[in-house]
Design a protein around this motif. Structure first.
Motif, PDB file in Angstrom:
ATOM      1  N   ARG A  74     -10.885  21.693 -17.424  1.00 34.98           N
ATOM      2  CA  ARG A  74     -11.306  21.272 -16.078  1.00 34.98           C
ATOM      3  C   ARG A  74     -10.434  20.120 -15.587  1.00 34.98           C
ATOM      4  NH1 ARG A  74     -16.841  23.024 -14.962  1.00 34.98           N
ATOM      5  NH2 ARG A  74     -17.113  21.226 -13.593  1.00 34.98           N
ATOM      6  N   THR A  75      -9.164  20.162 -15.963  1.00 32.60           N
ATOM      7  CA  THR A  75      -8.200  19.141 -15.572  1.00 32.60           C
ATOM      8  C   THR A  75      -7.078  19.812 -14.787  1.00 32.60           C
ATOM      9  OG1 THR A  75      -8.712  17.818 -17.528  1.00 32.60           O
ATOM     10  CG2 THR A  75      -6.635  17.351 -16.413  1.00 32.60           C
ATOM     11  N   TYR A  76      -6.737  19.257 -13.618  1.00 37.27           N
ATOM     12  CA  TYR A  76      -5.817  19.925 -12.708  1.00 37.27           C
ATOM     13  C   TYR A  76      -4.858  18.921 -12.083  1.00 37.27           C
ATOM     14  CZ  TYR A  76      -9.433  23.508 -12.971  1.00 37.27           C
ATOM     15  OH  TYR A  76     -10.347  24.423 -13.440  1.00 37.27           O
ATOM     16  N   ARG A  77      -3.650  19.392 -11.831  1.00 35.21           N
ATOM     17  CA  ARG A  77      -2.742  18.626 -10.983  1.00 35.21           C
ATOM     18  C   ARG A  77      -3.010  19.036  -9.534  1.00 35.21           C
ATOM     19  NH1 ARG A  77       0.993  15.303 -11.865  1.00 35.21           N
ATOM     20  NH2 ARG A  77       1.036  15.795 -14.093  1.00 35.21           N
ATOM     21  N   ILE A  78      -3.099  18.045  -8.648  1.00 32.06           N
ATOM     22  CA  ILE A  78      -3.469  18.314  -7.258  1.00 32.06           C
ATOM     23  C   ILE A  78      -2.515  17.583  -6.332  1.00 32.06           C
ATOM     24  CG2 ILE A  78      -5.124  16.398  -7.161  1.00 32.06           C
ATOM     25  CD1 ILE A  78      -6.936  18.192  -5.422  1.00 32.06           C
ATOM     26  N   ARG A  79      -2.175  18.228  -5.222  1.00 32.95           N
ATOM     27  CA  ARG A  79      -1.327  17.632  -4.198  1.00 32.95           C
ATOM     28  C   ARG A  79      -2.021  17.788  -2.849  1.00 32.95           C
ATOM     29  NH1 ARG A  79       4.688  19.862  -4.957  1.00 32.95           N
ATOM     30  NH2 ARG A  79       5.112  18.182  -3.460  1.00 32.95           N
ATOM     31  N   GLU A  86       3.285  15.144   3.125  1.00 30.91           N
ATOM     32  CA  GLU A  86       2.483  14.993   1.913  1.00 30.91           C
ATOM     33  C   GLU A  86       1.928  13.575   1.854  1.00 30.91           C
ATOM     34  OE1 GLU A  86       2.686  16.004  -2.868  1.00 30.91           O
ATOM     35  OE2 GLU A  86       4.543  15.930  -1.703  1.00 30.91           O
ATOM     36  N   VAL A  87       0.704  13.434   1.351  1.00 28.49           N
ATOM     37  CA  VAL A  87       0.105  12.113   1.150  1.00 28.49           C
ATOM     38  C   VAL A  87      -0.240  11.970  -0.333  1.00 28.49           C
ATOM     39  CG1 VAL A  87      -0.796  11.971   3.500  1.00 28.49           C
ATOM     40  CG2 VAL A  87      -2.214  12.960   1.706  1.00 28.49           C
ATOM     41  N   PRO A  88      -0.237  10.725  -0.856  1.00 29.30           N
ATOM     42  CA  PRO A  88      -0.430  10.554  -2.299  1.00 29.30           C
ATOM     43  C   PRO A  88      -1.841  10.833  -2.776  1.00 29.30           C
ATOM     44  CG  PRO A  88      -0.265   8.423  -1.211  1.00 29.30           C
ATOM     45  CD  PRO A  88       0.080   9.460  -0.182  1.00 29.30           C
ATOM     46  N   PHE A  89      -2.820  10.591  -1.909  1.00 30.06           N
ATOM     47  CA  PHE A  89      -4.214  10.779  -2.303  1.00 30.06           C
ATOM     48  C   PHE A  89      -5.049  11.016  -1.067  1.00 30.06           C
ATOM     49  CE2 PHE A  89      -8.472   8.886  -3.090  1.00 30.06           C
ATOM     50  CZ  PHE A  89      -8.925   9.864  -3.953  1.00 30.06           C
ATOM     51  N   PRO A 166     -15.005 -11.733  13.212  1.00 24.78           N
ATOM     52  CA  PRO A 166     -14.334 -12.767  12.416  1.00 24.78           C
ATOM     53  C   PRO A 166     -14.801 -12.825  10.967  1.00 24.78           C
ATOM     54  CG  PRO A 166     -15.921 -13.746  13.937  1.00 24.78           C
ATOM     55  CD  PRO A 166     -15.813 -12.297  14.303  1.00 24.78           C
ATOM     56  N   ALA A 167     -15.928 -12.196  10.651  1.00 22.22           N
ATOM     57  CA  ALA A 167     -16.423 -12.196   9.270  1.00 22.22           C
ATOM     58  C   ALA A 167     -15.628 -11.253   8.379  1.00 22.22           C
ATOM     59  CB  ALA A 167     -17.905 -11.814   9.245  1.00 22.22           C
ATOM     60  N   PHE A 168     -14.819 -10.374   8.979  1.00 22.76           N
ATOM     61  CA  PHE A 168     -14.067  -9.374   8.228  1.00 22.76           C
ATOM     62  C   PHE A 168     -12.577  -9.558   8.515  1.00 22.76           C
ATOM     63  CE2 PHE A 168     -18.280  -7.772   8.279  1.00 22.76           C
ATOM     64  CZ  PHE A 168     -18.417  -6.939   7.174  1.00 22.76           C
ATOM     65  N   PRO A 169     -11.867 -10.336   7.735  1.00 22.19           N
ATOM     66  CA  PRO A 169     -10.453 -10.589   7.998  1.00 22.19           C
ATOM     67  C   PRO A 169      -9.625  -9.308   7.900  1.00 22.19           C
ATOM     68  CG  PRO A 169     -11.343 -12.152   6.397  1.00 22.19           C
ATOM     69  CD  PRO A 169     -12.363 -11.082   6.569  1.00 22.19           C
ATOM     70  N   PRO A 170      -8.694  -9.096   8.812  1.00 23.94           N
ATOM     71  CA  PRO A 170      -7.807  -7.932   8.708  1.00 23.94           C
ATOM     72  C   PRO A 170      -6.998  -7.987   7.404  1.00 23.94           C
ATOM     73  CG  PRO A 170      -7.689  -8.892  10.903  1.00 23.94           C
ATOM     74  CD  PRO A 170      -8.453  -9.853  10.062  1.00 23.94           C
ATOM     75  N   ARG A 171      -6.949  -6.860   6.717  1.00 26.07           N
ATOM     76  CA  ARG A 171      -6.210  -6.754   5.472  1.00 26.07           C
ATOM     77  C   ARG A 171      -5.684  -5.327   5.318  1.00 26.07           C
ATOM     78  NH1 ARG A 171      -7.003 -11.500   5.639  1.00 26.07           N
ATOM     79  NH2 ARG A 171      -7.686 -12.938   3.964  1.00 26.07           N
ATOM     80  N   ILE A 172      -4.684  -5.181   4.466  1.00 26.61           N
ATOM     81  CA  ILE A 172      -4.270  -3.857   4.002  1.00 26.61           C
ATOM     82  C   ILE A 172      -4.954  -3.621   2.664  1.00 26.61           C
ATOM     83  CG2 ILE A 172      -2.341  -2.455   3.176  1.00 26.61           C
ATOM     84  CD1 ILE A 172      -0.577  -3.912   5.231  1.00 26.61           C
ATOM     85  N   ALA A 173      -5.670  -2.516   2.554  1.00 23.61           N
ATOM     86  CA  ALA A 173      -6.431  -2.194   1.346  1.00 23.61           C
ATOM     87  C   ALA A 173      -5.943  -0.872   0.773  1.00 23.61           C
ATOM     88  CB  ALA A 173      -7.919  -2.125   1.656  1.00 23.61           C
ATOM     89  N   TYR A 174      -5.953  -0.804  -0.549  1.00 26.12           N
ATOM     90  CA  TYR A 174      -5.423   0.364  -1.270  1.00 26.12           C
ATOM     91  C   TYR A 174      -6.409   0.802  -2.357  1.00 26.12           C
ATOM     92  CZ  TYR A 174      -2.574   2.971  -4.651  1.00 26.12           C
ATOM     93  OH  TYR A 174      -2.098   3.915  -5.528  1.00 26.12           O
ATOM     94  N   ALA A 175      -6.604   2.112  -2.471  1.00 26.75           N
ATOM     95  CA  ALA A 175      -7.319   2.696  -3.608  1.00 26.75           C
ATOM     96  C   ALA A 175      -6.804   4.123  -3.796  1.00 26.75           C
ATOM     97  CB  ALA A 175      -8.819   2.680  -3.405  1.00 26.75           C
ATOM     98  N   GLY A 176      -5.484   4.255  -3.786  1.00 28.79           N
ATOM     99  CA  GLY A 176      -4.825   5.549  -3.850  1.00 28.79           C
ATOM    100  C   GLY A 176      -3.932   5.792  -2.655  1.00 28.79           C
ATOM    101  N   ALA A 177      -4.252   5.158  -1.539  1.00 31.34           N
ATOM    102  CA  ALA A 177      -3.430   5.176  -0.324  1.00 31.34           C
ATOM    103  C   ALA A 177      -3.709   3.878   0.423  1.00 31.34           C
ATOM    104  CB  ALA A 177      -3.755   6.392   0.548  1.00 31.34           C
ATOM    105  N   ARG A 178      -2.752   3.483   1.280  1.00 32.81           N
ATOM    106  CA  ARG A 178      -2.842   2.199   1.981  1.00 32.81           C
ATOM    107  C   ARG A 178      -3.487   2.380   3.359  1.00 32.81           C
ATOM    108  NH1 ARG A 178       0.810  -1.933   0.767  1.00 32.81           N
ATOM    109  NH2 ARG A 178       1.513  -2.078   2.930  1.00 32.81           N
TER     110      ARG A 178
END
Length: 298
Positions: A74-79, A86-89, A166-178
């Motif tokens: 149940r293990t697969y390579r996925i794109r 193409e996107v990384p995730f 203002p309680a949520f500062p702008p940021r770049i966040a990543y968890a597989g894609a930006r």
């Protein structure tokens, strides 16, 4: 080159909803080993969904994250391909592919080898027949966004800086894609989205962004979100699992939510495709878990 007659079956699923008319649709090709990059891109472009998932066979030498074993068979390579690239995730296409596999193999653990790294997914079937998939992201990070880049993003969106929370500062966040995270001060600001497609696309390419994650906080754990996706050739993504994972990491990193928390993200309401994403954070584990239902379309 694969002929039209021999092309693998393209399935259609929606993720983060139990309604085929809700959530985010994705194409799923369970056996894409015969397709080259151009053919996968052509399939994605023909479908026109924000992303489609292509399983290209079992990976070699894949190591699961510590404590998460790759299940045998149940293990697969996925794109993942958008109509333009193409996107990384992609979170919603991961959920769609996991639900499609579970309908054929049964519920249980899966492990996907993505360009961003190994992504475990656990699929469960509830008593009412709902199939849910929970993906575990790669390790997230958060970085500052330059003032000039933030100003350009706001100009492309036609959002005055005063309309940000203002309680949520702008940021770049990543968890597989930006993703660029911007928080609206009001629900009305979030609902009013009419942006300069080319201008935002150019900025996103320069910053290597997949989407812009626009959020509004209704309560301590409930958020409404929208995700412009011009780099994928799509005006807006209806439900964005990768951005949800990145946002979970962002919210925890900045102390906006507890280290142990379950967040609900509602997305797609402004597009007429409502969906719901659940984001789970665990103290001591940097990875983010994103879950939602999935169902076949047609």
């Amino acid at each position: 080159m694969t002929t039209t007659a021999s092309r693998p079956e393209v399935l259609r699923y929606t993720a983060f909803s139990t309604d085929p008319a809700g959530g985010n649709p994705a194409g799923v090709v369970l056996d894409a080993r015969a397709l080259d990059d151009g053919e996968m891109l052509a399939v994605a472009a023909d479908l026109g969904y924000s992303e489609s998932a292509f399983l290209t066979g079992p990976p070699e030498g894949l190591d699961a994250p510590e404590g998460l074993d790759g299940p045998e068979g149940r293990t697969y390579r996925i794109r993942y391909f958008s109509p333009k690239a193409e996107v990384p995730f992609c979170g919603h296409a991961t959920v769609a592919a996991a639900v499609a596999l579970a309908e054929r193999l049964g519920p249980g653990p899966l492990l996907f080898a993505t360009q961003a790294g190994p992504v475990p997914v656990d699929v469960t079937a509830e008593d009412d027949g709902t199939v849910r998939a929970t993906l575990t992201s790669v390790e997230p990070y958060v970085e500052e966004v330059a003032d000039a880049d933030l100003a350009e993003a706001l100009a492309a969106l036609d959002w005055p800086a005063a309309d940000l929370d203002p309680a949520f500062p702008p940021r770049i966040a990543y968890a597989g894609a930006r993703h660029l995270v911007l928080a609206a001060a009001t629900r009305a600001r979030l609902a009013d989205l009419a942006y300069d497609f080319a201008r935002l696309e150019a900025l996103m390419h320069r910053l290597d962004l997949t989407t812009v994650q626009l959020v509004w906080r209704e309560s301590p754990t409930l958020f409404h979100v929208r995700d412009p996706f011009p780099v994928g050739g799509v005006v807006e993504d209806p439900a964005t699992g990768a951005a949800a994972a990145a946002f979970g990491g962002y919210a925890r990193e900045l102390g906006l939510v507890p280290e142990d928390a379950v967040l609900t993200l509602r997305q797609g309401e402004d597009l007429g495709r409502p969906g719901e994403l659940t984001v789970a954070l665990r103290a001591g584990d940097p990875r983010v878990r994103v879950s939602g239902a999935g169902v076949r379309i047609g």
